[in-house]
Design a protein around this motif. Structure first.
Motif, short mmCIF file in Angstrom:
data_model
loop_
_atom_site.label_atom_id
_atom_site.label_comp_id
_atom_site.label_asym_id
_atom_site.label_seq_id
_atom_site.Cartn_x
_atom_site.Cartn_y
_atom_site.Cartn_z
N CYS A 65 0.85 -1.19 0.00
CA CYS A 65 0.00 0.00 0.00
C CYS A 65 0.89 1.25 0.00
CB CYS A 65 -0.87 -0.03 1.26
SG CYS A 65 -1.68 1.51 1.66
N CYS A 68 0.64 3.19 3.82
CA CYS A 68 1.24 2.63 5.04
C CYS A 68 2.54 1.87 4.74
CB CYS A 68 0.25 1.73 5.78
SG CYS A 68 -0.22 0.25 4.87
N CYS A 99 -4.35 -0.20 0.57
CA CYS A 99 -4.76 -1.43 1.27
C CYS A 99 -6.15 -1.20 1.86
CB CYS A 99 -3.75 -1.81 2.35
SG CYS A 99 -3.80 -0.80 3.84
N CYS A 102 -6.07 1.08 5.23
CA CYS A 102 -5.93 2.53 5.00
C CYS A 102 -7.20 3.08 4.36
CB CYS A 102 -4.74 2.83 4.09
SG CYS A 102 -3.15 2.69 4.92
N ARG A 169 -1.78 1.70 15.04
CA ARG A 169 -1.72 0.44 14.28
C ARG A 169 -0.46 -0.30 14.72
NH1 ARG A 169 -2.91 2.81 8.30
NH2 ARG A 169 -3.01 0.64 7.68
ZN ZN Z 1 -2.22 0.90 3.81
#
Ligand code: ZN
Length: 249
Positions: A65, A68, A99, A102, A169
């Motif tokens: 992604c 992130c 992703c 996110c 996270r």
């Molecule tokens: Zn992500």
């Protein structure tokens, strides 16, 4: 987060995006545009599948992604959310690889803008993330960079908040920490080695870095911290070669 270079699209895909944007504009004028339906219908076509493939190529061999850098990039993400900004729905510079976490759990429809209506969110294909973000090796968390007056940089601050990069996270922070440790250990090892093969070092560091932390170490705030500052002073030529190699991830 990695700084990425946007690649050109194959001709057919570029043409399809242009056509779809024109169709969407016409539907909007007649007030009959259903954003989700229009997008999902188009998303299933061959040219949009090739758009997705180009985004995966841009994201690098791990196809992570673009926000992130941790989870697998599973779909096309609209930087300016398509529901609110349908005029950008099929614009190539607005498309990223994202992703589920996110896209759904963090960014969603959030898209902070400055007073001048400029995005307060890092676009890794047009910004250098490490101009706006700082990294804490001890926790693996990201934070905004601070200016000389001690104020947090606005785009960095909003990016951390919107994407939950501040420790919310847990697995993300652990991943960043692990990538950093591999890079740091590699540099520490180099500092005591007899010979330094810089092209081998560059390859190894790329393999060590799963999350785009090299940008922090070689371009961002990390370059002023040990062991990177020591490496820069002891091996200026090799440092320059690494910095050049890691200008983009
Ligand atoms: Zn992500």
């Amino acid at each position: 987060m990695r700084r990425l270079r946007r690649k050109p699209l194959p001709k057919k895909a570029a043409e399809k995006l242009k056509k779809e944007q024109q169709t969407a504009a016409a539907l909007r004028r007649s007030k009959t545009l259903d954003v989700d339906k229009t997008w999902s219908r188009s998303r299933r076509t061959k040219p949009l599948k090739s758009v997705f493939q180009v985004l995966k190529l841009m994201a690098g061999s791990r196809e992570r992604c673009m926000y992130c850098g941790d989870s697998q990039g599973t779909d096309i993400e609209h930087f300016w959310p398509k529901a609110k900004y349908p005029a950008r729905m099929f614009r190539w510079p607005n498309l990223l690889l994202g992703c589920t976490s996110c896209g759904r759990d963090y960014k969603g429809q959030k898209f902070p803008l400055s007073n001048k209506r400029k995005p307060l969110l890092v676009d890794p294909t047009s910004d250098d993330p490490w101009d706006h973000l700082d990294f804490d090796p001890a926790t693996g968390n990201l934070a905004p960079r601070y200016d000389s007056k001690g104020n947090p940089e606005a785009k960095g601050e909003q990016t951390v908040d919107v994407l939950g990069l501040d420790g919310r996270r847990e697995s993300l922070a652990l991943g960043y920490k692990r990538s950093f440790k591999r890079i740091r250990d590699r540099i520490l090892q180099i500092m005591t080695a007899q010979n330094l093969d810089v092209s081998l070092l560059i390859t190894q560091l790329r393999e060590d870095d799963e999350h785009g932390v090299l940008g922090w170490c070689f371009r961002g705030a990390g370059m002023n911290e040990a062991p990177f500052s020591d490496f820069r002073q002891t091996y200026p030529v090799e440092w320059a070669a690494c910095s050049k190699a890691f200008r983009f991830d």
